[in-house]
Write an enzyme that holds these catalytic residues in place. Structure first.
Site, PDB file in Angstrom:
ATOM      1  N   ASP A  81      57.807  20.013 -69.732  1.00 22.77           N
ATOM      2  CA  ASP A  81      58.644  19.929 -70.727  1.00 22.77           C
ATOM      3  C   ASP A  81      57.900  19.382 -71.883  1.00 22.77           C
ATOM      4  O   ASP A  81      56.851  19.396 -72.082  1.00 22.77           O
ATOM      5  CB  ASP A  81      59.767  19.064 -70.228  1.00 22.77           C
ATOM      6  CG  ASP A  81      61.166  19.701 -70.818  1.00 22.77           C
ATOM      7  OD1 ASP A  81      61.294  19.893 -71.921  1.00 22.77           O
ATOM      8  OD2 ASP A  81      61.926  19.793 -69.757  1.00 22.77           O
ATOM      9  N   HIS A 117      61.151  24.620 -74.128  1.00 22.82           N
ATOM     10  CA  HIS A 117      60.707  23.217 -73.579  1.00 22.82           C
ATOM     11  C   HIS A 117      59.240  23.367 -73.447  1.00 22.82           C
ATOM     12  O   HIS A 117      58.822  22.982 -72.403  1.00 22.82           O
ATOM     13  CB  HIS A 117      61.701  23.061 -72.289  1.00 22.82           C
ATOM     14  CG  HIS A 117      62.911  22.612 -72.622  1.00 22.82           C
ATOM     15  ND1 HIS A 117      63.315  21.293 -73.284  1.00 22.82           N
ATOM     16  CD2 HIS A 117      64.050  23.070 -72.262  1.00 22.82           C
ATOM     17  CE1 HIS A 117      64.483  21.177 -73.440  1.00 22.82           C
ATOM     18  NE2 HIS A 117      65.179  22.439 -72.792  1.00 22.82           N
ATOM     19  N   GLU A 171      67.467  26.701 -72.807  1.00 17.33           N
ATOM     20  CA  GLU A 171      67.645  26.137 -74.196  1.00 17.33           C
ATOM     21  C   GLU A 171      66.404  26.405 -75.171  1.00 17.33           C
ATOM     22  O   GLU A 171      65.871  25.707 -75.836  1.00 17.33           O
ATOM     23  CB  GLU A 171      67.568  24.725 -73.943  1.00 17.33           C
ATOM     24  CG  GLU A 171      68.697  24.231 -73.146  1.00 17.33           C
ATOM     25  CD  GLU A 171      68.876  22.557 -73.024  1.00 17.33           C
ATOM     26  OE1 GLU A 171      70.011  22.148 -73.214  1.00 17.33           O
ATOM     27  OE2 GLU A 171      67.882  21.868 -72.696  1.00 17.33           O
TER      28      GLU A 171
HETATM   29  C1  ACM Z   1      69.331  22.255 -68.183  1.00 17.66           C
HETATM   30  O1  ACM Z   1      69.918  21.012 -67.996  1.00 17.66           O
HETATM   31  N1  ACM Z   1      68.870  22.364 -69.749  1.00 17.66           N
HETATM   32  C2  ACM Z   1      68.957  23.084 -67.381  1.00 17.66           C
END
Ligand code: ACM
Length: 618
Positions: A196, A272, A336
């Site tokens: 991440d 991420h 995201e």
């Molecule tokens: C997530 O909670 N961004 C998959």
């Protein structure tokens, strides 16, 4: 004499089992038929097995050895027929015939012996059920198991639990302990969130800087990062890092496999990915920039750029990952990605034009499709968060529906496999477990045990044919505000037991009252003995309430077997030194007066619940 001693030493749990239709078992089995009497383990008990080298048999043999029960395990093949029908034997035989449902088992306990038949992983699940039924005594070699016939198999084939080791690193010992508790509750997919913005945690030999640089951040945002209680600029000034070598990864995979758990690795892309860019800025859309491993939470604007060079690196990384992980599924994230650095990139503008993509969502789809194609060329399948639907789903991809169920519903309608894991369904275990101000810091929402328990992964808007694409359910443990193993376990337990029942048991066999008041107290006491931390529920029968009247009766029970309830009647915070509840209490409240009854549970190991108050007003 010995017999008498055994009876005196029987734990109280047995009595709870007697009037519980599920006999204390979590997750609730498909069918339980209680018999009369019990099987008694004695030092003479022998275990007869027909596949001594099978991993499930090795697991139960090891369990019995550690529990000082039936230490002699005998291969039936080496015994004559007469002896195999001996009384007082625990006979564990593996059945691979199709007469049991997938992952199913049948466990028959009589006064004379215990027989377990299982299909594939079903043998292991039968063993887990048997372990839950064994009532140990304090005398080595002795235990009892109530007589019953249990037939069981899971509702869903994907029963997942996720762990984010990027936001906070958790060592191999903890990961194994996590896998152990998953196995006890018949979960079978461990989703390991390995990369991440805030850390890259998996050794990749071809790109050593991923861990040399990407596994360490200079400091961590502590306290709330967003919202009305945010404390901007509050960092701990302490470096945080860690990663797993390929050898350690392999060790975890083997450990999980011996417990019928598949480890699904997650390598996040395109979003991420800041930790990777800190190591290899050339994979970003602005290679001249320097990046540092994320120290704050949320969504960053810099991530992988869809250049040939980045794809080559990602294919190399995924190749190493697939060489390590036998899982048919490879999780590639996909969530995201805010497209900010793509929007600013001349390269991306050109790529969108050349590939005739509609927009940046089209570029996300282009990205995921390329990765999906590569993964599928290696004989595997991608799983992604529901944003992989943006701009069109890649063939063969599996959708993890986290933003509610709509992504999962859309994917199932298109004929894609789906794992349901909506935050709104109580499946985000970083969410707070009660509204008490005594709960530890958390983010995202409110997910009490009852909410997790009540979730049903099959949306009624899907036809029964479409529902078949919902292969299962998962809960996620994101660790922005979870820096220690103790807190991770606190957030996991007991909610993971509710997930287990949702994933395994038929809705018709689910009953929250039976689960939370009859079975959970036993299991929490057992988890305590096994060295797990957990959230102690408030006393059974107590919740924050205001009652009007003049006469009241308060009837409570401890939420953990063997725990005590302490209370005050002046509204003060109760402690271990306050009154102990032993029997129902009756109160008469004078006119225009109020009694505030406040109670907590304190376990025999010293864990305590948050307090809860019953306000009685006249
Ligand atoms: C997530 O909670 N961004 C998959």
């Amino acid at each position: 004499m010995k017999k008498l001693l055994l009876l005196l030493l029987l734990p109280m749990g047995l009595f709870a089992q007697n009037n519980d239709p599920n006999m204390g078992i979590i997750p609730a089995p498909a069918s339980v038929s209680r018999g009369k009497g019990e099987f008694k383990f004695t030092p003479e008990t022998i275990v007869l097995v027909d596949s001594p080298n099978h991993k499930a048999i090795k697991f139960i043999s090891e369990y019995l050895r550690k529990a000082n029960l039936a230490t002699s395990v005998t291969d039936m093949g080496t015994m004559d027929k007469k002896r195999t029908s001996l009384k007082n034997s625990v006979k564990l035989s593996l059945i691979f015939k199709e007469d049991l449902p997938a992952e199913g088992y049948e466990l028959k306990i009589t006064e004379d012996n215990i027989e377990l038949r299982g299909r594939g992983a079903g043998m292991f699940y039968g063993i887990q059920t048997l372990i839950q039924l064994i009532q140990k005594s304090n005398s080595p070699g002795y235990a009892i198991v109530p007589c019953a016939t249990i037939k069981d198999n899971p509702r869903f084939r994907y029963r997942g639990m996720h762990l984010d080791v990027a936001r906070h690193f958790f060592d191999v010992d903890f990961v194994k302990k996590y896998i152990d508790v998953m196995a006890m509750y018949k979960l079978n997919y461990f989703h390991w969130h390995l990369t991440d913005d805030q850390g890259w945690r998996i050794e990749i030999k071809k790109y050593p800087k991923l861990t040399e640089i990407g596994s360490m951040r200079a400091q961590t945002k502590v306290g709330r990062a967003a919202g009305p209680t945010a404390v901007p600029g509050l960092f701990d000034n302490t470096p945080h890092g860690g990663f797993y070598t390929q050898e350690q990864i392999n060790d975890v995979i083997m450990y999980a496999a011996s417990r019928y758990i598949t480890v699904v690795p997650e390598i996040e892309m395109p979003g991420h990915s800041l930790a990777a860019l800190a190591a290899y800025p050339e994979w970003s859309c602005d290679a001249g920039k320097t990046y540092k491993v994320g120290e704050n939470w949320g969504v960053y604007d810099d991530f992988f750029c869809p250049t040939p060079e980045t794809f080559k690196a990602l294919f190399d990384i995924l190749k190493e990952v697939m060489d390590m992980f036998p899982s048919a599924y490879v999780h590639i994230g996909g969530d995201e990605c805010n497209k900010v650095s793509w929007k600013k990139s001349e390269f991306c503008r050109q790529l969108i034009a050349e590939e005739k993509l509609k927009n940046d969502e089209g570029l996300q789809s282009y990205f995921i499709n390329k990765i999906a194609k590569y993964v599928s060329s290696q004989g595997r399948q991608i799983i992604g968060w529901d944003e992989i639907l943006e701009g069109g789903l890649a063939p063969g991809s599996v959708v993890m529906s986290w933003q509610g169920e709509k992504g999962g519903i859309a994917a199932a309608q298109m004929g894609h496999d789906v794992v349901m894991t909506p935050g709104s369904g109580g499946l985000y275990f970083d969410h707070v477990q009660s509204k008490s101000t005594q709960e530890p810091l958390s983010i995202g929402g409110h997910a009490p045990l009852s909410k997790t328990y009540g979730y049903d992964p099959l949306p009624s808007v899907l036809t029964s044919a479409q529902q078949k694409y919902v292969i299962g359910v998962q809960a996620n443990l994101w660790t922005e505000y979870i820096a220690t193993p103790g807190k991770a376990e606190y957030m996991l337990l007991p909610r993971m037991l509710a997930l287990s029942e949702t994933a395994w048991s038929l809705p018709s066999n689910k009953d929250y009252k039976n689960f939370s008041t009859q079975r959970i107290p036993r299991h929490l006491a057992q988890l305590d003995r096994n060295g797990y931390n957990y959230r102690v529920p408030v006393p059974i029968g107590a919740s924050d309430t205001v009652l009007k009247g003049n006469k009241f009766k308060i009837e409570l029970a401890p939420s953990v077997d063997g725990a005590k309830i302490h209370y005050t009647i002046d509204g003060a915070e109760p402690t271990e030194n306050d009154l102990v509840y032993t029997a129902p209490l009756e109160f008469t409240v004078p006119e225009r007066e109020t009694i505030v009854f406040r109670s907590i549970v304190v376990t025999s190991s010293g864990k305590r619940s948050v307090s809860t108050s019953i306000k009685m007003e006249n």
